[in-house]
Design an enzyme around this catalytic site. Structure first.
Site, PDB file in Angstrom:
ATOM      1  N   PRO A  16      -4.078  30.002   1.889  1.00 58.16           N
ATOM      2  CA  PRO A  16      -3.744  31.032   2.882  1.00 58.16           C
ATOM      3  C   PRO A  16      -4.665  32.252   2.861  1.00 58.16           C
ATOM      4  O   PRO A  16      -4.534  33.115   3.730  1.00 58.16           O
ATOM      5  CB  PRO A  16      -2.320  31.430   2.487  1.00 58.16           C
ATOM      6  CG  PRO A  16      -2.233  31.120   1.035  1.00 58.16           C
ATOM      7  CD  PRO A  16      -3.092  29.926   0.807  1.00 58.16           C
ATOM      8  N   ASP A  39     -13.813  28.013   8.647  1.00 58.17           N
ATOM      9  CA  ASP A  39     -13.019  28.572   9.745  1.00 58.17           C
ATOM     10  C   ASP A  39     -12.973  30.083   9.678  1.00 58.17           C
ATOM     11  O   ASP A  39     -13.259  30.677   8.646  1.00 58.17           O
ATOM     12  CB  ASP A  39     -11.560  28.115   9.586  1.00 58.17           C
ATOM     13  CG  ASP A  39     -11.372  26.685  10.002  1.00 58.17           C
ATOM     14  OD1 ASP A  39     -12.280  26.124  10.623  1.00 58.17           O
ATOM     15  OD2 ASP A  39     -10.301  26.139   9.700  1.00 58.17           O
ATOM     16  N   LYS A  61     -12.495  28.989  14.894  1.00 55.85           N
ATOM     17  CA  LYS A  61     -11.886  29.083  16.220  1.00 55.85           C
ATOM     18  C   LYS A  61     -10.687  29.986  16.065  1.00 55.85           C
ATOM     19  O   LYS A  61      -9.842  29.752  15.229  1.00 55.85           O
ATOM     20  CB  LYS A  61     -11.386  27.715  16.687  1.00 55.85           C
ATOM     21  CG  LYS A  61     -12.500  26.798  17.083  1.00 55.85           C
ATOM     22  CD  LYS A  61     -11.959  25.446  17.459  1.00 55.85           C
ATOM     23  CE  LYS A  61     -11.607  24.682  16.216  1.00 55.85           C
ATOM     24  NZ  LYS A  61     -11.176  23.351  16.353  1.00 55.85           N
ATOM     25  N   GLY A  92      -8.609  26.765   6.587  1.00 54.12           N
ATOM     26  CA  GLY A  92      -7.497  27.580   6.106  1.00 54.12           C
ATOM     27  C   GLY A  92      -6.311  26.707   5.733  1.00 54.12           C
ATOM     28  O   GLY A  92      -6.074  25.666   6.348  1.00 54.12           O
ATOM     29  N   GLY A  93      -5.571  27.109   4.719  1.00 56.43           N
ATOM     30  CA  GLY A  93      -4.344  26.405   4.353  1.00 56.43           C
ATOM     31  C   GLY A  93      -4.616  25.007   3.854  1.00 56.43           C
ATOM     32  O   GLY A  93      -5.472  24.790   2.992  1.00 56.43           O
ATOM     33  N   THR A 122      -0.443  25.466   2.187  1.00 49.03           N
ATOM     34  CA  THR A 122      -0.310  25.768   3.604  1.00 49.03           C
ATOM     35  C   THR A 122       0.362  27.131   3.821  1.00 49.03           C
ATOM     36  O   THR A 122       1.059  27.646   2.939  1.00 49.03           O
ATOM     37  CB  THR A 122       0.458  24.632   4.311  1.00 49.03           C
ATOM     38  OG1 THR A 122       0.342  24.810   5.711  1.00 49.03           O
ATOM     39  CG2 THR A 122       1.931  24.599   3.914  1.00 49.03           C
ATOM     40  N   ALA A 123       0.120  27.702   4.999  1.00 52.01           N
ATOM     41  CA  ALA A 123       0.616  29.048   5.294  1.00 52.01           C
ATOM     42  C   ALA A 123       2.132  29.162   5.124  1.00 52.01           C
ATOM     43  O   ALA A 123       2.631  30.194   4.671  1.00 52.01           O
ATOM     44  CB  ALA A 123       0.212  29.450   6.707  1.00 52.01           C
ATOM     45  N   MET A 175       0.847  29.401  14.607  1.00 53.54           N
ATOM     46  CA  MET A 175       0.213  29.858  15.851  1.00 53.54           C
ATOM     47  C   MET A 175       1.283  30.278  16.865  1.00 53.54           C
ATOM     48  O   MET A 175       1.163  30.000  18.051  1.00 53.54           O
ATOM     49  CB  MET A 175      -0.680  28.758  16.449  1.00 53.54           C
ATOM     50  CG  MET A 175      -1.863  28.438  15.557  1.00 53.54           C
ATOM     51  SD  MET A 175      -2.882  27.113  16.212  1.00 53.54           S
ATOM     52  CE  MET A 175      -2.321  25.739  15.219  1.00 53.54           C
TER      53      MET A 175
HETATM   54  N1  SAH Z   1      -4.191  24.481   8.181  1.00 55.57           N
HETATM   55  C1  SAH Z   1      -3.529  25.767   8.196  1.00 55.57           C
HETATM   56  C2  SAH Z   1      -2.937  26.111   9.539  1.00 55.57           C
HETATM   57  C3  SAH Z   1      -3.946  26.242  10.652  1.00 55.57           C
HETATM   58  S1  SAH Z   1      -3.209  26.811  12.123  1.00 55.57           S
HETATM   59  C4  SAH Z   1      -2.455  25.800   7.099  1.00 55.57           C
HETATM   60  O1  SAH Z   1      -2.134  24.758   6.527  1.00 55.57           O
HETATM   61  O2  SAH Z   1      -1.947  26.882   6.811  1.00 55.57           O
HETATM   62  C5  SAH Z   1      -3.462  28.558  12.006  1.00 55.57           C
HETATM   63  C6  SAH Z   1      -2.122  29.249  11.898  1.00 55.57           C
HETATM   64  O3  SAH Z   1      -1.656  29.200  10.551  1.00 55.57           O
HETATM   65  C7  SAH Z   1      -2.141  30.728  12.232  1.00 55.57           C
HETATM   66  O4  SAH Z   1      -2.061  30.940  13.626  1.00 55.57           O
HETATM   67  C8  SAH Z   1      -0.886  31.195  11.526  1.00 55.57           C
HETATM   68  O5  SAH Z   1       0.276  30.845  12.241  1.00 55.57           O
HETATM   69  C9  SAH Z   1      -0.915  30.351  10.253  1.00 55.57           C
HETATM   70  N2  SAH Z   1      -1.571  31.049   9.131  1.00 55.57           N
HETATM   71  C10 SAH Z   1      -2.722  30.735   8.544  1.00 55.57           C
HETATM   72  N3  SAH Z   1      -2.993  31.572   7.526  1.00 55.57           N
HETATM   73  C11 SAH Z   1      -1.972  32.444   7.475  1.00 55.57           C
HETATM   74  C12 SAH Z   1      -1.646  33.555   6.636  1.00 55.57           C
HETATM   75  N4  SAH Z   1      -2.443  33.948   5.642  1.00 55.57           N
HETATM   76  N5  SAH Z   1      -0.483  34.223   6.892  1.00 55.57           N
HETATM   77  C13 SAH Z   1       0.339  33.844   7.878  1.00 55.57           C
HETATM   78  N6  SAH Z   1       0.086  32.797   8.697  1.00 55.57           N
HETATM   79  C14 SAH Z   1      -1.045  32.117   8.498  1.00 55.57           C
END
Ligand code: SAH
Length: 263
Positions: A16, A39, A61, A92-93, A122-123, A175
């Site tokens: 995250p 990303d 993106k 991310g995540g 994941t977030a 999102m």
């Molecule tokens: N693969 C990523 C998600 C990608 S979609 C995962 O597993 O976390 C991107 C969305 O993830 C963002 O719009 C938001 O809703 C969430 N997100 C990602 N990082 C975040 C964070 N640090 N805090 C809160 N939401 C987050």
């Protein structure tokens, strides 16, 4: 076997944002990469773990600002691997959650490029940790649903609201900031009570982390007034009730009554 051979690709979960939340494998792969395609949501602290001389390519993106389309990203990672690089595609995540991983896996496989996934936090997990809550709750939240509320530009959000409106589930909405009004209205219409607890977590695990506890009927207001421009996750369900700051909820309720009064 997790060896990083030249000419191969790793899809790596960056977690995250806080580099402390990387897996040890992710950290090692980032350190061994010759090129990293990352990303927008990958934290600075994570990128700082790359070796000096590693090429860092931003292919992020964020809604509205597409710097590279998915096909271009697929092509770039394949070309780099075919040129003999050790390619990290840093997401991310967790790469397998709303991360377009399938397109990249298929592009690599079609070109005969070895590709593997290194999972990440994941977030939703980071958000739950941030508010000090569990995503599941014995007897009350037996199911956890990850859903994305991102609609293509000009299109309406189309989700199976009847199935999502489950009072015994926790819903983690990725999102979802722009779609908060639609999420709230549709879930309530599908039968989820307006007082269902919700938590908004922005910048989970990052220095600007913020939490906001509210309820489903007040969610649109909270999303509009409480959040900045950071990535935010919406958690909905009994498991995320309460939380560390009850005042936050009260202030949302006060804003809502003020709004009702003005109408
Ligand atoms: N693969 C990523 C998600 C990608 S979609 C995962 O597993 O976390 C991107 C969305 O993830 C963002 O719009 C938001 O809703 C969430 N997100 C990602 N990082 C975040 C964070 N640090 N805090 C809160 N939401 C987050």
């Amino acid at each position: 076997m997790t060896e990083f051979l030249p000419g191969s690709v790793w899809l790596v979960g960056a977690g995250p944002g806080d580099p402390d939340l990387l897996t040890r494998r992710a950290e090692r792969l980032i350190g061994e990469a010759s090129v990293i395609f990352h990303d927008a949501l990958v934290g600075e602290g994570v990128l700082a773990l790359a070796r000096p001389g590693t090429r860092l390519v931003h292919v992020g993106k964020r809604s509205g600002r597409h710097s590279k389309d998915q096909k271009t990203i697929d092509r770039l990672i394949v070309e780099a691997a075919l040129a003999g690089e050790r390619v990290v595609r840093l997401k991310g995540g967790d790469p397998s959650i709303f991360g377009r991983a399938t397109e990249e896996l298929e592009a690599c496989r079609a070109a005969g490029v070895p590709v593997r996934i290194c999972p990440g936090i994941t977030a939703a997990s980071a958000a739950a940790a941030g508010i000090g809550a569990s995503l599941t709750l014995r007897g009350l939240a037996r199911k956890l649903t990850f859903v994305t509320a991102h609609a293509r530009a000009g299109e309406e959000l189309s989700l199976d609201w009847d199935r999502l409106a489950d009072p015994e589930a926790t819903l983690a909405v990725y999102m979802g900031k722009a779609a908060a009004p639609a999420v709230s209205a549709n879930l309530i219409e599908a039968g989820l009570p307006g007082d269902t607890p919700c938590a908004l977590v922005e910048n989970a695990s990052l220095p600007g982390e913020r939490h906001f506890h509210t309820r489903l009927d007040l969610l649109p207001l909270a999303a509009r007034t409480a959040l900045g421009d950071g990535p935010a996750l919406i958690l909905i369900g009994q498991a995320v009730a309460g939380g560390s700051n009850a005042q936050e909820h009260e202030s949302a309720a006060a804003d809502a009554s003020e709004l009702a009064f003005r109408r």
